[in-house]
Scaffold this active site. Structure first.
Site, PDB file in Angstrom:
ATOM      1  CD  GLU A 146      -3.196  -1.020   2.333  1.00  0.00           C
ATOM      2  OE1 GLU A 146      -2.818  -0.597   3.543  1.00  0.00           O
ATOM      3  OE2 GLU A 146      -3.470  -2.358   2.048  1.00  0.00           O
ATOM      4  CG  ASP A 153      -7.461  -6.155   4.573  1.00  0.00           C
ATOM      5  OD1 ASP A 153      -6.746  -6.522   6.428  1.00  0.00           O
ATOM      6  OD2 ASP A 153      -7.386  -5.091   4.536  1.00  0.00           O
ATOM      7  CD  GLU A 164      -9.910  -1.708   8.005  1.00  0.00           C
ATOM      8  OE1 GLU A 164      -9.062  -2.401   8.430  1.00  0.00           O
ATOM      9  OE2 GLU A 164      -9.595  -0.928   6.484  1.00  0.00           O
TER      10      GLU A 164
HETATM   11  C1  GCV Z   1      -2.482  -0.140   8.124  1.00  0.00           C
HETATM   12  C2  GCV Z   1      -5.680  -2.986   5.259  1.00  0.00           C
HETATM   13  C3  GCV Z   1      -6.545  -0.782   6.730  1.00  0.00           C
HETATM   14  C4  GCV Z   1      -5.643  -0.170   6.443  1.00  0.00           C
HETATM   15  C5  GCV Z   1      -3.637  -0.615   7.205  1.00  0.00           C
HETATM   16  C6  GCV Z   1      -3.958  -1.959   6.092  1.00  0.00           C
HETATM   17  C7  GCV Z   1      -2.856  -3.021   6.428  1.00  0.00           C
HETATM   18  O1  GCV Z   1      -5.744  -1.867   3.656  1.00  0.00           O
HETATM   19  O2  GCV Z   1      -7.392  -0.894   5.614  1.00  0.00           O
HETATM   20  O3  GCV Z   1      -6.243   0.496   6.836  1.00  0.00           O
HETATM   21  O4  GCV Z   1      -3.355   0.398   6.920  1.00  0.00           O
HETATM   22  O5  GCV Z   1      -5.053  -2.858   6.168  1.00  0.00           O
HETATM   23  O6  GCV Z   1      -2.620  -3.702   7.484  1.00  0.00           O
HETATM   24  O7  GCV Z   1      -1.326  -2.549   7.194  1.00  0.00           O
END
Ligand code: GCV
Length: 607
Positions: free
Chosen positions: A233, A312, A340
């Site tokens: 990411e 995820d 989340e």
């Molecule tokens: C910390 C997902 C979440 C992100 C998070 C990422 C991760 O994509 O939406 O907010 O970032 O996981 O675990 O690194």
């Protein structure tokens, strides 16, 4: 975090004196609070640091073991249970809580208020509150806290530089509770400090990290280590230099090894810039594809932290196949207490049933450490929803001794937290919590169908919200069929599992219903094991999830919970009810519009 609401153990509500310096003192302090407890502490150098046992009013143990033994005795006394028998020892040495706190005071995916220790770009906390947090973590056996977000935003990269004295002071508050500190670091840090490169094979970079590690451990000799999110990411990582993740992780691991430090490297690597037209790339394959070939190449002080599941933290995913593919690597299981994708501490979602299922597929010895993304924040009740603290407590219990026992853990938490309820009321609440995951799954994402959430904030329904985006998260519903074929005829993902698991997942007739649309693309008229068509099952599950939420609300409203939990739980239940209806109506309408198939029971589906 008001004092009276910090913990599930009333013993922990009292302030902690500032002058406690080691676990035996903490334990003695805790026991002195209990009238007639009559315990003697007997440090036992022959036992490992965290092991303990109790007999005839004596708690014997290693340094931190005495503390754990104390909390276990307090818990047993409170629940009216016999004291635990025999030697008690955690299965995993590292039982970690990863906090995604930013120094500006926000918490990424935080649903319990702002950071407990950062505000305005600096440390900002009440030391007693942090001591009580240490006590809380120790009371459920957790021993490592990573205090900043894996996405390292300015100025958090300076935690291991200019902020070291403050970091050391913070570590000192948690130390008496056997909790060690870890920080997330930025792989490109040498470049942030004007270095020409962050290439892990560059001698200058290696020297830079070694010098950095020497500085950190000089300030905090029991510092646990570094946590790294790399090439994920948009975070920097070794791929920039054509290096593998073993090369990247080992370079850091070697810098910290002389200090006994651990390098926790996250395996959450995938293409987040995918073209939705690309049918070859399949996101759940990514961790295995990246890491399985590296098995055996990581240094001994590297812990590879693998998210469960392969996507995820969805409501339902199969266990990540990476866990079976790397027997020569220290693997940590990463779960997410922050809800989340599971209701954001508005909807009730107790995680132990999910972990029981996970343990059925994943024998505890498959991994050598566990980590959870924290659900804590500055809210008075610590976790946002009064019931969300259950997940933190339960994680500690599972981390100490992983065995399927959701009902027991939930019952204990309810008993410790709401001693004023009658036995019947406690049973009712425990039952509601035990069912909550299955109810949530039904109204949001039954049958393994992921990613119908609203993009970005990840709350509420948006069936096509992620369909044409770059995140690799598609269901491809059309007028005839839905789901992704991940069998050998499709993306081949199922082949990442050991053969016996692959065989089960490959065939829709043997694939568990709850994962059907994760592994298969099926027509709406596909007849399921119970004789219902797929489309009917989609409708039925969503209606059932909504109905069960309505019943859950009635049950909750009738429970005489103490204030302010009663009011808070009711307020959030009203939102959950509203959202369950949205999920049910929107998803059913979505499929009805596409398929044109009416509900067999003539229930209202909006046109
Ligand atoms: C910390 C997902 C979440 C992100 C998070 C990422 C991760 O994509 O939406 O907010 O970032 O996981 O675990 O690194």
């Amino acid at each position: 975090m008001s004092e009276s609401r910090l913990s599930w153990l009333p013993f922990l509500e009292k302030p902690v004196p500032a002058d406690l310096t080691e676990p035996a003192q903490v334990a003695a302090f805790e026991l002195s609070q209990v009238p007639g407890a009559g315990f003697r502490l007997a440090p036992d150098a022959s036992l490992p640091e965290e092991a303990w046992s109790v007999a005839q009013g004596e708690i014997r143990g290693g340094r931190t073991g005495i503390l754990y033994g104390t909390y276990a005795c307090l818990e047993a006394l409170k629940l009216g249970r016999p004291l635990p028998e025999g030697l008690q020892q955690p299965l995993y040495d590292s039982r970690m809580i990863d906090c995604w706190d930013n120094m500006d005071g926000t918490v990424e995916r935080g649903y319990a208020g702002r950071s407990l220790w950062f505000e305005g770009g600096k440390f900002s906390y009440d030391p007693d509150r942090i001591r009580r947090l240490g006590r809380l973590l120790a009371s459920c056996g957790l021993n490592v806290l990573c205090l900043n977000n894996v996405n390292v935003h300015e100025p958090a990269q300076n935690l291991i530089a200019d902020w070291l004295p403050k970091l050391a002071a913070f570590a000192g508050l948690l130390r008496p509770f056997g909790v060690r500190l870890m920080t997330s670091i930025d792989f490109s840090q040498p470049m942030r400090e004007d270095g020409p490169t962050a290439d892990p094979l560059d001698a200058g970079v290696q020297a830079w990290w070694k010098e950095c590690a020497d500085r950190v451990w000089a300030a905090i000799p029991d510092f646990f280590g570094f946590l790294v999110k790399a090439d994920s990411e948009h975070r920097p990582g070794p791929f920039t230099y054509g290096r593998t993740h073993a090369e990247g992780a080992n370079m850091l691991a070697r810098a910290i090894a002389p200090h006994g430090g651990k390098l926790v490297w996250r395996a959450f690597v995938y293409n987040c810039m995918q073209d939705w037209r690309d049918t070859h790339t399949d996101r759940p394959c990514a961790a295995y594809d990246t890491y399985a070939p590296l098995d055996g190449q990581f240094d001994d002080n590297v812990i590879l932290q693998v998210k469960n599941g392969p996507f995820d933290f969805q409501v339902r995913e199969p266990v990540s196949p990476t866990f079976y593919a790397m027997p020569r690597t220290h693997l940590a299981l990463e779960v997410q207490l922050a809800q989340e994708y599971t209701g954001q501490q508005i909807d009730i979602y107790a995680m132990p049933p999910m972990w029981d299922e996970l343990l059925e597929d994943l024998p505890p010895q498959t991994v050598s450490a566990v980590a959870a993304v924290s659900n804590m924040g500055r809210d008075a009740n610590l976790c946002g929803h009064p019931f969300a603290a259950l997940n933190l407590y339960a994680f500690g219990r599972y981390a100490w001794s992983p065995a399927p026992r959701a009902a027991e853990v939930i019952r204990d938490w309810v008993g410790l937290t709401y001693p004023g309820l009658t036995a019947d009321e406690r049973k009712t609440l425990a039952g509601l919590l035990l069912d909550s995951r299955s109810v949530y799954e039904k109204y949001t994402a039954p049958l393994g169908l992921c990613w119908m959430v609203s993009p970005n904030n990840h709350y509420g329904p948006s069936p096509d919200g992620y369909e044409y985006q770059a995140w690799g998260t598609y269901h491809k519903a059309n007028r005839d069929a839905v789901g992704i074929d991940r069998t050998a005829k499709g993306t081949g993902y199922a082949a990442q599992y050991p053969p016996e698991m692959q065989a089960v997942y490959e065939d829709p007739a043997t694939c568990p219903d709850e994962l059907l649309l994760f592994f298969h693309r099926l027509r709406y008229d596909y007849v399921m094991r119970d004789g219902r068509t797929l489309i009917q099952r989609i409708y039925d599950d969503h209606f059932a999830g909504l109905e069960q939420t309505q019943k859950m609300a009635e049950t909750l409203y009738a429970l005489p919970l103490p204030e302010p939990d009663r009011t808070e739980a009711r307020e959030r239940m009203a939102l959950q009810l509203h959202d369950a209806r949205e999920w049910c109506d929107i998803v059913n309408t979505f499929f009805h519009r596409l398929s044109g198939v009416p509900d067999a029971h003539g229930r209202k589906i909006w046109d």
